[in-house]
Design a protein around this motif. Structure first.
Motif, mmCIF file in Angstrom:
data_model
loop_
_atom_site.group_PDB
_atom_site.id
_atom_site.type_symbol
_atom_site.label_atom_id
_atom_site.label_comp_id
_atom_site.label_asym_id
_atom_site.label_seq_id
_atom_site.Cartn_x
_atom_site.Cartn_y
_atom_site.Cartn_z
ATOM 1 N N UNK A 63 -24.269 -57.315 16.626
ATOM 2 C CA UNK A 63 -25.575 -56.665 16.539
ATOM 3 C C UNK A 63 -26.595 -57.747 16.226
ATOM 4 N N UNK A 64 -27.582 -57.937 17.122
ATOM 5 C CA UNK A 64 -28.541 -59.029 16.977
ATOM 6 C C UNK A 64 -29.978 -58.522 16.826
ATOM 7 N N UNK A 96 -21.539 -70.725 21.200
ATOM 8 C CA UNK A 96 -20.363 -69.859 21.370
ATOM 9 C C UNK A 96 -20.750 -68.396 21.501
ATOM 10 N N UNK A 97 -21.947 -68.030 21.019
ATOM 11 C CA UNK A 97 -22.414 -66.644 21.095
ATOM 12 C C UNK A 97 -22.960 -66.267 22.463
ATOM 13 N N UNK A 98 -23.161 -67.221 23.334
ATOM 14 C CA UNK A 98 -23.776 -66.934 24.630
ATOM 15 C C UNK A 98 -23.038 -65.801 25.343
ATOM 16 N N UNK A 99 -23.807 -64.961 25.996
ATOM 17 C CA UNK A 99 -23.234 -63.770 26.607
ATOM 18 C C UNK A 99 -22.278 -64.096 27.747
ATOM 19 N N UNK A 136 -18.400 -56.279 22.322
ATOM 20 C CA UNK A 136 -19.587 -55.453 22.530
ATOM 21 C C UNK A 136 -20.774 -56.178 21.902
ATOM 22 N N UNK A 137 -21.894 -56.207 22.621
ATOM 23 C CA UNK A 137 -23.070 -56.902 22.097
ATOM 24 C C UNK A 137 -24.311 -56.059 22.332
ATOM 25 N N UNK A 186 -22.115 -49.018 23.646
ATOM 26 C CA UNK A 186 -23.403 -49.323 23.030
ATOM 27 C C UNK A 186 -24.376 -49.726 24.118
ATOM 28 N N UNK A 187 -25.651 -49.438 23.894
ATOM 29 C CA UNK A 187 -26.668 -49.867 24.839
ATOM 30 C C UNK A 187 -26.938 -51.348 24.667
#
Length: 340
Positions: free
Chosen positions: A245-246, A262-265, A274-275, A336-337
């Motif tokens: 969740x960002x 490392x967080x890159x989609x 899930x992001x 999640x959207x």
């Protein structure tokens, strides 16, 4: 002048901490709380020279007066946080049948108080390290990496110690808190640095069944390359179910700041994660702070967020509940959207 000072001193708490409505709690269980201090006899406190063992203060939120067992959820706060930072989240989860424990990381937390009355504030050296990290060019990438490793070791050592202590007590301690725990179902979650530590544990421990990362870089998946003086992402699949969740603060850095490489989609090692992004949210919008102290939240995060604080925290709580329900209880499906 004296009367003015007295007036300001008397009414400042109502300005800094105004009355507010608590976020909604939707579960069927009444929630009880309990606080404890755990002493780690295998670690000496590194922030003092007294030779004392490391202590960790924890607080539980759990269903009151019930006989069943429920999954264990372990929370870690952010860099300047406290264990109560997401109380509305813990309460909502406990009301739906979870035993939630939140950790104060002494000397990393802004303030913590032990069962014996001992009070500890944030360590000044650690505080300066955090402040300097946010100054452009103050540390080299290599120095920054060493700090990250140091911080994460303390955080993950604390979390491992707490989990292991609870699992041991669940076998031998008749305290209702421990007897309600299903030791076969464990989730970890955290905000900011606590989120990074939770992802780290999701790699290290085989008994972690689900992870929620709230606005944090994947410190566990950064590899420092001296020849390029920068970070690359670790090349190993992350297999523990993960929800990210960002806020805007992190979302805007995913493709521009190597700390989030490392967080890159498009990182295939996290392809099953899930992001979601809370548009208009600032870093502290994903905690309870904007509710009980809007002034303090705005000061700490550099302005007012462009999202309603109740919408932000209640939507976040709903997502986290549904994610853990799906992964730990097998309830329904989870989606999640991309943006809320």
């Amino acid at each position: 002048m004296m009367m003015t000072l007295v007036f300001v001193f008397s009414f400042a708490p109502t300005v800094v901490f105004p009355q507010h409505t608590s976020p909604k709690v939707t579960g069927k269980y009444e929630v009880a709380t309990a606080t404890y201090t755990y002493i780690d006899k295998n670690r000496i406190e590194e922030f003092t020279d007294k030779g004392d063992n490391r202590f960790v203060n924890v607080e539980f939120w759990y269903p009151k007066n019930v006989k069943e067992t429920y999954p264990l959820l372990v929370f870690s706060h952010g860099a300047y946080g406290i264990k109560a930072s997401n109380t509305s989240t813990y309460t909502e989860l406990a009301s739906h049948g979870y035993v939630v424990v939140s950790i104060d990381h002494p000397y990393h937390s802004f303030f913590t108080a032990s069962e014996d009355g001992t009070k500890v504030l944030i360590n000044s050296d650690y505080n300066h390290e955090i402040e300097n990290l946010n100054k452009e060019g103050f540390y080299t990438k290599e120095e920054e990496y060493e700090l990250i490793q140091k911080w994460m070791k303390l955080r993950t050592d604390d979390m491992n110690f707490v989990i292991d202590t609870i699992l041991k007590k669940a076998k031998s301690d008749n305290n209702p808190v421990y007897q309600q725990i299903n030791t076969e179902k464990i989730g970890v979650f955290g905000h900011s640095m606590g989120g990074a530590a939770s992802v780290w544990l999701g790699r290290e421990r085989k008994d972690i069944d689900a992870v929620v990362n709230i606005d944090a870089p994947f410190f566990s998946d950064l590899v420092y390359k001296k020849e390029m003086d920068d970070y690359v992402a670790r090349d190993e699949a992350f297999t523990t179910p993960l929800l990210n969740i960002y806020s805007d603060d992190v979302w805007g850095q995913l493709d521009s700041n190597s700390t989030y490489v490392a967080n890159k989609l498009n990182n295939e090692n996290f392809k099953d994660a899930y992001t979601t992004h809370f548009k208009g949210a600032k870093h502290l919008s994903l905690t309870d702070l904007p509710l009980f102290s809007p002034l303090l939240a705005n000061m700490l995060q550099g302005g007012k967020a462009g999202i309603d604080p109740y919408y932000a925290i209640e939507t976040e709580n709903e997502l986290i509940l549904k994610f853990f329900d799906y992964e730990l209880k097998g309830i329904g499906e989870f989606t999640s959207k991309e943006t809320y």
